[in-house]
Write an enzyme that holds these catalytic residues in place. Sequence first.
Site, PDB file in Angstrom:
ATOM      1  N   HIS A  74       7.713   2.065 -12.567  1.00  0.00           N
ATOM      2  CA  HIS A  74       8.293   1.873 -13.933  1.00  0.00           C
ATOM      3  C   HIS A  74       9.185   2.909 -14.472  1.00  0.00           C
ATOM      4  O   HIS A  74      10.049   2.679 -15.208  1.00  0.00           O
ATOM      5  CB  HIS A  74       7.374   0.865 -15.085  1.00  0.00           C
ATOM      6  N   THR A 103       3.002  -2.877   3.233  1.00  0.00           N
ATOM      7  CA  THR A 103       1.186  -3.564   3.622  1.00  0.00           C
ATOM      8  C   THR A 103       0.837  -4.725   3.804  1.00  0.00           C
ATOM      9  O   THR A 103       1.371  -5.765   3.385  1.00  0.00           O
ATOM     10  CB  THR A 103       0.417  -2.896   2.451  1.00  0.00           C
TER      11      THR A 103
END
Length: 464
Positions: free
Chosen positions: A437, A385
Amino acid sequence: MAVDIVMPQMGESIFEGTITKWLKKPGDKVERDEPLFEISTDKVDAEIPSPSAGVLKEIKVGEGQTVPIQTVVGVIDAAGSAAASSAPGPAKTSAPAPAPAKAPAAAAPAPAISRPAAPPLTAAPVAAASASSSSGSERIHSSPLVRRMAKEHGIDLSAIEGTGAGGRISKQDIEAVIAAGGVPAAAPPAYSAPAPAAISRPAAPSPTTAAPGAPGAQVHVALENAVPREKMYFGNYEVHPMSTMRQRIAEHMVASKRVSAHVYSVDEIDMTKVAALRAKSKDEFEKRYETKLTFMPFFVKAAVAGLRAYPTLNASLDGTNVILHKEINVGIAVALDWGLLVPVVKNADEKNILGIQRNMNDLAERARAKKLKPEEVQESTFSITNPGVFGGLFGLPVISQPNVGILGLGAIEKRPVVINDSIAIRSMCYVTLSYDHRVVDGAVAHQFLHKVKETLENWNEPVL
């Protein structure tokens, strides 16, 4: 001759659509393939062309209503019918003669209105208690999106009675269960409390926003639980119902933040070499290939290099299984006047700068014209983005599911930097990596960013 207008299937995994706007009104003449109405699905917004030339005789499904595919949403009097084109009034009076022809018109909107109703929720526990996990799963009719949402929220689809065609579990069904706290129906107090409040809102919101199973119900319930209503409505204000696309974006972003353990890493890249190459080549590039040269394909190529070196970021998570994708399909966020889409550059690792630029330009143009196909916004393995194009220094983007990483690009601007103990003016850019994560550790994230940085700062690929 009457021609039915049906809700089209905009992809294999799409089983319903929402009519967001009719571009014609009853009595208007239409040409074959002329845009007739706009729809919104889980994947794309699109203009639907007229199946025939003639006069739009009747609209059976209004704006804002969601119906299954192949539902008749309107009727056209074909151009070949003299009665339709020359005397629409008599055609209307003759139509009621066969009573069955009028019955579907009254019944068609009913499924959309009744879909959010509570009965499926209250009947679900009986099904849950009696259905076996092995045989029940084989009989469940639902879309991949519904199955993914059920998996993310730990919901057993066999415990839900679908309200779609043939008992199919629709997105509204699963959203209603999620809004109820993930329990199909045993005790709805957690959900039933906000319901009356949603109905008693100011009159400005559309009726669909108050319905428990409407596309935006989950968002509204979450909002009501977070902020007391009296704190939201005060002073002078206007109420604007969320568009269907805005509701979809809200649902996807909230789901992504809830599902993925978001962590962010930031780095700074010296874009001077790339900026000089682009400035030198862009005029000739546009003249030769009839397309503009932007910075984005350079970032895509650098991201591809990073994904090749660290394939953990080119992955998806399915329960406790990490899926490492062999293809590198890069989703590129495109800002539209009415929302955001992420069309996908498929097999970006096989394309050069020209191929990537042409592919991106084509996807962006068709996204703005509502001409994208559902498959063109699916199967991304990584996303990029670019808030920097609007002047942003950098951003911390939300991961586009089911990816485990998204690269955010800041503005490219000249700044003083220290090089070999001397101050120099360089074209610099902050980049951020948002990563999941659960799959990606900080060490791998920073190694990936370093590879992207190294590729751009030592660019050696020709563009002409």
